[in-house]
Write a protein that holds these residues in place. Sequence first.
Motif, short mmCIF file in Angstrom:
data_model
loop_
_atom_site.label_atom_id
_atom_site.label_comp_id
_atom_site.label_asym_id
_atom_site.label_seq_id
_atom_site.Cartn_x
_atom_site.Cartn_y
_atom_site.Cartn_z
N VAL A 41 0.93 -1.16 -0.12
CA VAL A 41 -0.48 0.07 -0.19
C VAL A 41 0.93 1.25 -0.11
CG1 VAL A 41 -1.44 1.31 1.04
CG2 VAL A 41 -1.87 -1.33 1.70
N VAL A 42 0.42 2.18 -0.88
CA VAL A 42 1.06 3.40 -0.49
C VAL A 42 0.40 4.85 -0.61
CG1 VAL A 42 2.38 5.68 -2.09
CG2 VAL A 42 2.86 3.49 -2.45
N VAL A 43 0.50 4.79 0.77
CA VAL A 43 0.09 6.15 1.71
C VAL A 43 0.39 7.40 0.66
CG1 VAL A 43 -0.28 7.57 3.58
CG2 VAL A 43 -0.01 4.66 3.34
N ILE A 58 -2.10 16.16 -7.38
CA ILE A 58 -2.79 15.00 -8.38
C ILE A 58 -1.60 14.30 -9.04
CG2 ILE A 58 -3.78 14.95 -10.67
CD1 ILE A 58 -5.56 17.64 -9.15
N ASN A 59 -0.37 15.00 -8.85
CA ASN A 59 1.18 14.56 -9.86
C ASN A 59 1.24 13.66 -9.35
OD1 ASN A 59 -0.09 16.13 -12.22
ND2 ASN A 59 1.95 17.71 -11.15
N GLN A 60 1.51 13.71 -7.68
CA GLN A 60 1.65 12.17 -7.11
C GLN A 60 0.87 11.00 -7.08
OE1 GLN A 60 4.98 11.40 -6.00
NE2 GLN A 60 5.65 14.00 -5.67
N ILE A 61 -0.13 11.84 -7.10
CA ILE A 61 -0.67 10.39 -7.50
C ILE A 61 -1.49 9.54 -8.47
CG2 ILE A 61 -3.64 10.07 -7.72
CD1 ILE A 61 -3.87 12.45 -5.08
N LEU A 62 -1.11 10.78 -9.73
CA LEU A 62 -0.92 10.00 -10.61
C LEU A 62 0.28 8.76 -11.40
CD1 LEU A 62 -2.87 12.51 -13.50
CD2 LEU A 62 -3.29 10.96 -12.85
N ARG A 63 2.12 9.53 -10.74
CA ARG A 63 2.44 8.81 -11.03
C ARG A 63 2.59 7.68 -10.18
NH1 ARG A 63 7.23 8.56 -7.74
NH2 ARG A 63 7.27 9.38 -5.75
N VAL A 64 2.08 7.60 -8.53
CA VAL A 64 2.12 6.02 -7.79
C VAL A 64 0.74 5.11 -9.20
CG1 VAL A 64 1.28 5.25 -5.65
CG2 VAL A 64 2.66 7.31 -6.26
N ILE A 76 -3.54 2.33 -3.08
CA ILE A 76 -3.32 3.78 -3.06
C ILE A 76 -3.90 4.09 -2.37
CG2 ILE A 76 -2.74 5.77 -4.05
CD1 ILE A 76 -1.99 4.73 -6.56
N LEU A 77 -3.60 5.05 -1.04
CA LEU A 77 -4.23 5.17 -0.49
C LEU A 77 -3.92 6.55 -0.29
CD1 LEU A 77 -6.08 5.23 2.29
CD2 LEU A 77 -4.88 5.16 3.77
N VAL A 78 -5.14 7.78 -0.38
CA VAL A 78 -4.50 8.86 -0.67
C VAL A 78 -5.51 9.89 1.23
CG1 VAL A 78 -5.59 11.40 -1.38
CG2 VAL A 78 -5.27 9.54 -2.82
N GLU A 93 -12.82 10.74 -10.17
CA GLU A 93 -11.79 10.85 -11.07
C GLU A 93 -10.72 10.24 -10.91
OE1 GLU A 93 -11.28 15.10 -11.64
OE2 GLU A 93 -13.66 15.59 -11.73
N LEU A 94 -10.47 9.66 -10.13
CA LEU A 94 -8.90 8.67 -9.61
C LEU A 94 -9.30 7.65 -9.41
CD1 LEU A 94 -7.13 12.00 -8.38
CD2 LEU A 94 -6.77 11.00 -10.39
N PRO A 95 -10.21 6.99 -10.46
CA PRO A 95 -10.25 4.94 -10.34
C PRO A 95 -8.97 4.58 -9.33
CG PRO A 95 -10.09 5.65 -12.54
CD PRO A 95 -10.02 7.14 -11.97
N GLU A 96 -7.45 4.50 -10.04
CA GLU A 96 -6.64 4.24 -9.29
C GLU A 96 -6.71 4.28 -7.82
OE1 GLU A 96 -6.17 6.62 -13.40
OE2 GLU A 96 -6.57 6.65 -11.30
N VAL A 97 -7.52 5.25 -7.32
CA VAL A 97 -7.39 5.37 -6.10
C VAL A 97 -8.42 3.95 -4.77
CG1 VAL A 97 -7.39 6.98 -4.18
CG2 VAL A 97 -6.40 7.81 -5.62
N ASP A 98 -7.47 3.91 -4.11
CA ASP A 98 -8.19 2.33 -3.77
C ASP A 98 -8.88 3.13 -1.94
OD1 ASP A 98 -7.32 0.62 -5.20
OD2 ASP A 98 -5.41 1.42 -4.79
N GLY A 99 -8.58 4.23 -1.63
CA GLY A 99 -8.76 4.58 -0.59
C GLY A 99 -8.71 5.47 0.07
#
Length: 444
Positions: A41-43, A58-64, A76-78, A93-99
């Motif tokens: 998991v990446v927080v 947002i750029n960091q979220i997209l990178r991960v 991915i946990l934001v 808008e960011l379905p890659e994010v899991d939590g």
Amino acid sequence: MAKIGFISLGCAKNQVDCERMMQRIEEAGHIAQAELAGADVVVINTCGFIEAAKTEAINQILRVASLKAQGLVGKILVSGCLAQRYSSEIQQELPEVDGILGTGSFPDVVTAVEALLRGESVLDLGSIDAPEQECGRILTTPPHYAYIKIAEGCDNRCAYCVIPYLRGRYRSRRIEDVLSEARALADTGVKELIVVAQDTSRYGTDLPAHKRLLSTLLRELCKIDGLHWIRVHYVYPDEIDDELIDTIASEPKIVKYLDIPIQHCNDGILQRMNRRGSKAFLESLLAKLRRRIPGLVIRTSLITGLPGEGEAEFAELCDFLREQRLERAGAFAFSPEEGTPAFEMDYPDTEIALRRAEMVESIQAGIMEEFCQSLLGKTMEVLVDGYDAQLEQYYGRTYADSPDIDGRVWIACDEPLQEGSFVQVTMDAIADGDLSGYVREEDA
């Protein structure tokens, strides 16, 4: 046991939150790490204060998310301010994010991570007004300095600022809890303690005594063996009283450096921004501080393009900066944030705000060069921060330099220096805004 990667964005206060989450993860039997590759998991602990911070997050979220698509990371946990402010948008808008973990839910990080590991989704937006829960930390700063957060939230309600809507009302930590943490940090080798909060000068006003307790806290911190420098950030001008001034002036461990965010000097703009005080008050306060704290270095933050700022108001700000000669200042273009009163006001366009910020930075560069010139030939105490292998030179900071936001001192020395040690450096040159000097042979 799972591997949990961490990314912390934004301010030092956010960094402390991240360090506490890492501690909770370790206590639960998992591994907290800065390395992302191989993490289950990446927080991503985000900032959402202004537009630039949101873009970075947002750029960091997209990178991960790209690493996730390559199978290099798991879930991915934001967390943090962006998660608190834009939870619905992140989900859509960011379905890659899991939590998603809001600012009121940092203590729930273990529960959130373990739910993700089980394949569940997470949306945890706890109360932003909840009391602080005491917890240990895993330091992500170099071992010789650390930030200590003495309060959470803000009651100032500046018209341009979204922080109260993301972090809640002002909540001071108990003085005994802060001191206990400070002693533990000193025991691990921390030499410089940097006191932070959204507003450190308001510390204690929400506690049962209902009075300012920053001076009391600082005096107690000075009694802790091992601490050599104590630095204070984010002191609001209207909360600075004589007791605080006397404490800073009289305590040798407190570095003569104050971070005082003033934002602007024009009376009309200050009033529209719901800032207390006036230009005359600021001028009087700065004169008093310099008179009563010899050698004081003042850092401030200024915003250009605020609602009400025309050419005359901006010229007044530039003149104020030239007259006051503040040693450290950062300029930021106004970022209109939805949900704040300033968003509904008329303000200059972004290009004008950016151009004005660049002009302020140009003025400030000259002031800082002048300040550095005044230090040439002087021998000053420098905290050694590290060694640059490429330049084959040590570097550090004087009392006038806070980590990551101010300059460095490049140190010439024939003998090896220990990171985290204090040395006497004679300043002999300036390059790109940084001082350089040499360690006297008897001090090597």
